[in-house]
Motif scaffolding. Structure first.
Motif, short mmCIF file in Angstrom:
data_model
loop_
_atom_site.label_atom_id
_atom_site.label_comp_id
_atom_site.label_asym_id
_atom_site.label_seq_id
_atom_site.Cartn_x
_atom_site.Cartn_y
_atom_site.Cartn_z
N THR B 91 6.96 96.17 -16.31
CA THR B 91 7.48 96.20 -15.19
C THR B 91 6.90 94.75 -14.51
N ILE B 92 6.09 94.00 -14.51
CA ILE B 92 6.05 92.88 -13.62
C ILE B 92 7.49 91.50 -13.86
N ILE B 93 7.77 92.36 -14.80
CA ILE B 93 9.72 91.28 -15.10
C ILE B 93 10.58 91.59 -14.30
N ALA B 94 9.91 93.15 -14.33
CA ALA B 94 11.06 93.60 -13.97
C ALA B 94 11.37 94.07 -12.51
N ILE B 170 12.69 102.49 -9.29
CA ILE B 170 13.42 102.89 -10.41
C ILE B 170 13.86 101.20 -10.89
N PHE B 171 14.18 100.87 -12.38
CA PHE B 171 14.14 98.78 -12.05
C PHE B 171 15.23 98.83 -11.95
N HIS B 172 15.92 97.90 -11.61
CA HIS B 172 17.47 97.65 -11.24
C HIS B 172 18.22 97.42 -13.10
N TRP B 176 17.33 97.30 -17.64
CA TRP B 176 16.93 98.81 -18.74
C TRP B 176 17.18 97.93 -19.90
N ILE B 177 16.94 99.00 -21.28
CA ILE B 177 16.63 98.26 -22.21
C ILE B 177 18.26 98.23 -22.67
N PRO B 178 18.74 97.21 -23.45
CA PRO B 178 20.05 97.53 -23.54
C PRO B 178 20.75 98.62 -24.57
N THR B 179 21.44 99.49 -24.36
CA THR B 179 22.42 100.04 -25.44
C THR B 179 24.03 100.26 -24.96
N VAL B 180 24.31 101.14 -26.29
CA VAL B 180 25.91 101.19 -26.65
C VAL B 180 26.56 102.36 -26.64
#
Lengths: 317, 347
Positions: B91-94, B170-172, B176-180
């Motif tokens: 969360t710190i990074i996000a 909510i994070f930018h 979010w973790i990359p998805t396809v």
């Protein structure tokens, strides 16, 4: 003055179930068994006590039901430990999860309904003493039980043959065996008494300190009990002081709510870091030349951890 | 795992399921209905399978983390705290200036590793240097971590205007973790978890590190005969476990919730302790059982809709499964059954 008096009354009322549970866990740990099922036991016994009290409309029946269920769970744990030689920590942990989920499931129909409660029973004469009388002698039956259990536990552990055997088993099962003590039996009884008190504590929650039932009604109290037992250094009096201190902390947290929300949420978690510090200190004293530590500090923060705490019984016993 | 072990595990599995069926029957519930609802709830559609994977990754990650500490003979009850710390690290990074850049998730991963590992290290140092039983320190650190999380959520990281325990902003989306694909298939998480599985399998069964770790767990005092220190391996095991638990927290915070909430660990840490009790060091079994548990959790929502049963039934099923498994393992009933079978068939 009135607010201080009220706060102290709340502290004693809130601490009632905790004291009973802490004493039970102390007895259990003195016999060498960490009853890690405390969290779940307290929770499901709170539900059972409430349900039985509700069905019969007599609160005392609830107390007894809680105690019986608590001893059944402890007996199960103890049989797994003594007879099947399973890891007590593993079994206790699984029981905690199982019992707390069971309580959520079985308790659905009893959420937030009113049932019987333990009424206040002022002790005649004593309760008329100004200030002190109101704080100490104007409570319910279960509070008197909790207060009288403190010296009783101490007496049981330190002044009876049973207590001596119990401590011997907790320290060194092999040595206890060679002194002619039935190690399995003592360990079983110790766990059983501990479980019964945990059950009674659960009952005290739902019938007195925190009326009624809701999902996760006593959440985290079981873990706090484990912390306070260590804080008390396995001594009933100090453990009880720890429980009262925690009650005070809770009241402070409620009061702090109006000032800062953060503080009121974080304050009740204070026992856990304290537990770690106490444990470090106990180990420090045990390792170093203990004469360098002043006696007062030692008796306040030190402790006598049972040597075989959490360990399996040796194979030959 | 040889063939005989497989047979015994299989019989034990069936017996545990039978016990749960009896338990459900005693509650007045049809076990087949429950099985059906759980299956549809967890594998019924592609979206549900994705949700199952999103639950499976943190559980699985935490379970592998526990395999390390289990190998060195330690009870890592502090795993919940390590998950929470991992989530906080992410969360710190996000929330920082990196939050809206595309590299954010990858840096989050490393922060989660570091934070979780650090929390594991504290537990190890308390054990090795302080002599504190790891159960008590772990339990304490769990609550300290959750205290920190609660403080951050209602203190410095509160949403504008309201301070509540419902979570941070909510994070930018870049965090979010990359998805396809349209349905957000969590490809990145899957790659990470598979790498962790392969790495763990290799480390534990093909290197001297794994051997020494196991030796530490089997006999703490014998290891100095082989010129290595048990204490060091305990510290290693806790750091690795904490780091992996941190990834589980990262997956929760950036993969599922996309914000930090007080209950970020979702109880997955404690659940994975249950898991490792039955799987011990067996990585294949961990893979299967963690998937089963994840499916149970996701399918549990269907219980409420289809059968009007409370979600807590899932927890009861999981815990009683583990309890019956442990007792069966001790009683050794499977061997007796296997013997009877072999007698019948040889006749």
């Amino acid at each position: 003055m009135i607010t201080i008096e009220n706060s102290l009354i709340t502290v004693i009322a809130l601490s009632t179930p905790l004291i009973i549970a802490v004493l039970g866990e102390t007895i259990s740990e003195k016999s060498g068994v960490i009853n890690l099922s405390a969290e779940g036991t307290i929770m499901i016994c709170a539900l059972f006590a409430f349900v039985f009290g509700y069905l019969t409309d007599i609160a005392i029946v609830g107390l007894i039901a809680g105690m019986i269920l608590g001893s059944i769970i402890a007996a199960f744990l103890s049989l797994c430990d003594i007879k099947l030689r399973m890891d007590q920590i593993a079994v206790g942990f699984v029981l905690t999860i199982l019992c707390s989920r069971l309580s959520s499931y079985l308790g659905q129909d009893y959420v937030r309904i009113s049932g019987p409660t333990l009424n206040k029973m002022p002790i005649p004469l004593l309760s008329d003493i100004p200030f002190l009388g109101n704080i100490l002698f104007n409570h319910s039956l279960i509070t008197y039980i909790s207060i009288s259990l403190i010296p009783l536990t101490w007496l049981l552990l330190n002044k009876t043959t049973f207590g001596l055997s119990l401590r011997a088993v907790g320290e060194n099962p092999n040595a206890a065996k060679s002194r002619g003590i039935d190690v399995q039996k003592i360990r079983f009884i110790g766990t059983l008494i501990g479980g019964a008190l945990l059950g009674l504590s659960g009952a005290a929650f739902s019938l007195y300190a925190k009326y009624g039932w809701s999902e996760g009604h006593t959440a985290n109290y079981g873990w706090i009990v484990l912390a306070i037992v260590i804080f008390g250094g396995w001594n009933p009096f100090r453990a009880a002081m720890g429980a009262y201190a925690f009650g005070l902390l809770q009241v402070l947290a409620i009061k702090a709510q109006s000032v800062t929300l953060a503080l009121s949420q974080v304050l009740p978690l204070l026992p856990f870091p304290l537990m770690i510090f106490i444990l470090i200190f106990i180990q420090y004293i045990n390792r170093k030349d203990s004469s360098s530590v002043p006696l007062i500090i030692k008796s306040l923060i030190g402790g006598n951890q049972p040597e075989s705490l959490g360990k399996k019984l040796p194979k030959e016993l | 795992m040889n063939f005989n072990d497989l047979k015994i595990n299989f019989i034990r599995f069936i017996l545990s399921i039978l016990i749960i069926f009896f338990l459900l029957l005693s509650f007045g519930i049809n076990p087949l209905d429950v099985t059906n609802a759980l299956f549809i709830g967890s594998f019924g559609s592609f979206e549900k399978i994705i949700r199952t994977i999103l639950v499976w990754v943190p559980i699985s990650m935490a379970s592998i983390a526990l395999i390390y500490t289990f190998s060195s003979g330690m009870w890592n009850i502090g795993i919940e705290g390590q998950i929470i710390m991992g989530a906080i690290g992410a969360t710190i990074i996000a929330r920082s200036f990196l939050g809206d850049t595309f590299i954010s998730p990858y840096i989050q991963l490393f922060m989660a590793l570091a934070f979780g590992g650090f929390w594991g290290l504290i537990c190890a140092i308390l054990k090795v240097k302080g002599g504190v039983h790891e159960i008590f320190s772990g339990l304490g650190l769990d609550f300290v971590a959750s205290g920190i999380a609660i403080y951050l959520i209602i203190g410095p990281w509160k949403r504008k205007g309201i301070a509540s325990t419902s979570g941070t902003e909510i994070f930018h989306e870049n965090s979010w973790i990359p998805t396809v694909g349209n349905l957000d298939f969590p490809i990145f998480l899957l790659i990470v978890i598979i790498l962790v599985y392969v790495f763990t399998f290799y480390l534990l069964s093909h290197t001297s590190f794994g051997l020494r770790l196991k030796a530490t767990g089997i006999n703490f005092f014998a290891t100095n005969k082989f010129n290595f220190s048990s204490e060091r391996y305990i510290i290693f095991s806790f750091i690795i476990a904490g780091a992996l638990a941190g990834i589980a927290g990262f997956s929760q915070v950036s993969g599922s919730y996309h914000k930090l909430v007080p209950t970020i660990s979702g109880g997955f840490g404690f659940l994975s302790i249950l898991l490792v009790l039955i799987c011990s060091r067996n990585i294949f079994l961990t893979f299967i059982i963690s998937f089963l548990f994840a499916a149970l959790i996701v399918g549990g929502s269907q219980l409420q809709i289809k059968l009007d049963l409370d979600h807590s039934l899932v927890g009861i099923i999981q815990a009683s499964f583990v309890l019956s498994w442990l007792i069966l393992q001790r009683v050794n009933l499977e061997k007796k059954i296997l013997n009877i079978f072999s007698k019948v068939f040889t006749k």
